[in-house]
Design an enzyme around this catalytic site. Structure first.
Site, mmCIF file in Angstrom:
data_model
loop_
_atom_site.group_PDB
_atom_site.id
_atom_site.type_symbol
_atom_site.label_atom_id
_atom_site.label_comp_id
_atom_site.label_asym_id
_atom_site.label_seq_id
_atom_site.Cartn_x
_atom_site.Cartn_y
_atom_site.Cartn_z
ATOM 1 N N SER A 6 0.842 -1.198 0.000
ATOM 2 C CA SER A 6 0.000 0.000 0.000
ATOM 3 C C SER A 6 0.877 1.247 0.000
ATOM 4 C CB SER A 6 -0.894 0.005 1.240
ATOM 5 O OG SER A 6 -1.348 1.330 1.488
ATOM 6 N N HIS A 31 -0.942 -1.254 -4.361
ATOM 7 C CA HIS A 31 -2.262 -0.932 -3.803
ATOM 8 C C HIS A 31 -2.335 0.581 -3.588
ATOM 9 C CE1 HIS A 31 -5.841 -1.950 -1.284
ATOM 10 N NE2 HIS A 31 -5.434 -0.960 -0.505
ATOM 11 N N ASP A 33 -4.540 3.707 -2.267
ATOM 12 C CA ASP A 33 -5.655 4.036 -1.385
ATOM 13 C C ASP A 33 -6.198 5.429 -1.672
ATOM 14 O OD1 ASP A 33 -5.909 1.741 0.514
ATOM 15 O OD2 ASP A 33 -3.787 2.205 0.854
ATOM 16 N N MET A 35 -8.869 8.166 -0.688
ATOM 17 C CA MET A 35 -9.740 8.512 0.450
ATOM 18 C C MET A 35 -10.318 9.906 0.252
ATOM 19 S SD MET A 35 -7.520 7.123 3.653
ATOM 20 C CE MET A 35 -6.672 5.537 3.614
ATOM 21 N N HIS A 64 -8.023 1.040 -4.337
ATOM 22 C CA HIS A 64 -8.987 0.853 -3.251
ATOM 23 C C HIS A 64 -9.706 2.183 -3.014
ATOM 24 C CE1 HIS A 64 -9.439 -0.201 1.349
ATOM 25 N NE2 HIS A 64 -10.602 -0.130 0.725
ATOM 26 N N MET A 66 -11.955 4.386 -1.080
ATOM 27 C CA MET A 66 -12.646 4.650 0.193
ATOM 28 C C MET A 66 -13.339 5.998 0.016
ATOM 29 S SD MET A 66 -9.606 3.144 2.523
ATOM 30 C CE MET A 66 -8.531 3.327 1.114
ATOM 31 N N MET A 135 -11.519 -6.117 5.116
ATOM 32 C CA MET A 135 -10.692 -5.173 5.871
ATOM 33 C C MET A 135 -10.281 -5.783 7.209
ATOM 34 S SD MET A 135 -10.258 -2.475 3.977
ATOM 35 C CE MET A 135 -9.245 -1.682 5.232
ATOM 36 N N ASP A 174 -6.671 -6.396 3.851
ATOM 37 C CA ASP A 174 -6.006 -5.091 3.913
ATOM 38 C C ASP A 174 -6.178 -4.498 5.313
ATOM 39 O OD1 ASP A 174 -4.979 -2.559 3.399
ATOM 40 O OD2 ASP A 174 -6.721 -1.887 2.224
HETATM 41 C C1 DX5 Z 1 -6.276 1.445 5.420
HETATM 42 C C2 DX5 Z 1 -5.818 1.311 3.990
HETATM 43 C C3 DX5 Z 1 -4.722 0.353 3.912
HETATM 44 C C4 DX5 Z 1 -3.497 0.785 4.688
HETATM 45 C C5 DX5 Z 1 -2.824 -0.432 5.189
HETATM 46 O O1 DX5 Z 1 -7.314 2.309 5.502
HETATM 47 O O2 DX5 Z 1 -6.882 0.872 3.177
HETATM 48 O O3 DX5 Z 1 -4.390 0.003 2.581
HETATM 49 O O4 DX5 Z 1 -2.592 1.559 3.977
HETATM 50 O O5 DX5 Z 1 -1.770 -0.078 6.027
HETATM 51 P P1 DX5 Z 1 -1.230 -1.078 7.141
HETATM 52 O O6 DX5 Z 1 -0.724 -2.290 6.431
HETATM 53 O O7 DX5 Z 1 -0.148 -0.285 7.813
HETATM 54 O O8 DX5 Z 1 -2.367 -1.382 8.048
HETATM 55 ZN ZN ZN Z 2 -6.339 -0.097 1.227
#
Ligand code: DX5
Ligand code: ZN
Length: 220
Positions: A6, A31, A33, A35, A64, A66, A135, A174
């Protein structure tokens, strides 16, 4: 097992170099993220950044989302070069339609479930998804502690998918993944593991990849 690092834990000032290093270390996926500050408390980046990274990298971009109502942005992410879009079951009202639309646009489609969200919806979209994301933490930040309830949920997801004849659908985990819980997650049926802090916090990346892969082998 596929390891998908990630980028949330990578050096944001130098993401192009980070991707090149991942590729050189033998990783195949990254990956990303996204947000929106609404579905989750944090804000990261969107299609323009992914588009810039796409020019620098041949890695499989596992994006991903969010984001509330992600159906508003599917074409933007396709144009940016996403290979797979993962939407949250909690964030899109017409989940089946959203997954079908992602595929229609030529991308792989994934559906994500927060820790407290039951997997009931999966019974109805098992044939519309290429991947299910379970998750291991409440999304928003990297570095959070892994929730042990995740193990049983991965097993349940596998059972539901197998019941629909979808052994080919990948299960991704994840949040809070590290070499210590990798074997058990693989044993429960996980195919793709995402790691942020546990991966980027312990370079060199090639060696870190090897540590995760060795742990995964113990789970087989
Ligand atoms: C969390 C994200 C993850 C995050 C994982 O909200 O969706 O992808 O970066 O990080 P670690 O592995 O540190 O939990
Ligand atoms: Zn993620």
């Amino acid at each position: 097992m596929i390891l998908s690092p990630s980028l949330l834990s990578a050096d944001f000032a130098d993401l192009g170099r980070e991707l090149a290093e991942l590729e050189a270390a033998g990783l195949a996926w990254a990956h990303l993220d996204v947000m929106d500050g609404r579905f989750v408390p944090n804000i990261t980046f969107g299609p323009p950044v992914i588009k810039a990274l796409r020019r620098r990298s041949g890695l499989f971009f596992d994006v991903h989302l969010m984001v509330d109502a992600p159906e508003r942005y599917l074409e933007d992410f396709r144009a940016a070069g996403a290979d797979m879009l993962v939407v949250h079951a909690e964030a899109t009202l017409h989940l089946q339609r959203t997954l079908a639309e992602i595929r229609r646009l030529g991308m792989r489609a994934g559906v994500a479930f927060n820790p407290a969200t039951p997997l009931g919806a999966l019974e109805y979209v098992a044939t519309d998804a290429d991947m299910v994301l379970i998750m291991g933490v409440n999304p928003g930040f990297s570095g959070q502690a892994f929730l042990p309830t995740t193990y049983a949920k991965v097993r349940e997801a596998r059972r539901i998918l197998d019941g629909h004849g979808r052994q080919d659908v990948k299960i991704q985990v994840d949040g809070g993944v590290d070499p210590d819980n990798t074997a058990e997650l693989v044993r429960c049926g996980a195919d793709v593991l995402v790691s942020g802090s546990a991966f980027f916090g312990a370079p060199p990346y090639a060696e870190r990849l090897r540590t995760f892969m060795n742990a995964a082998r113990d789970g087989k």
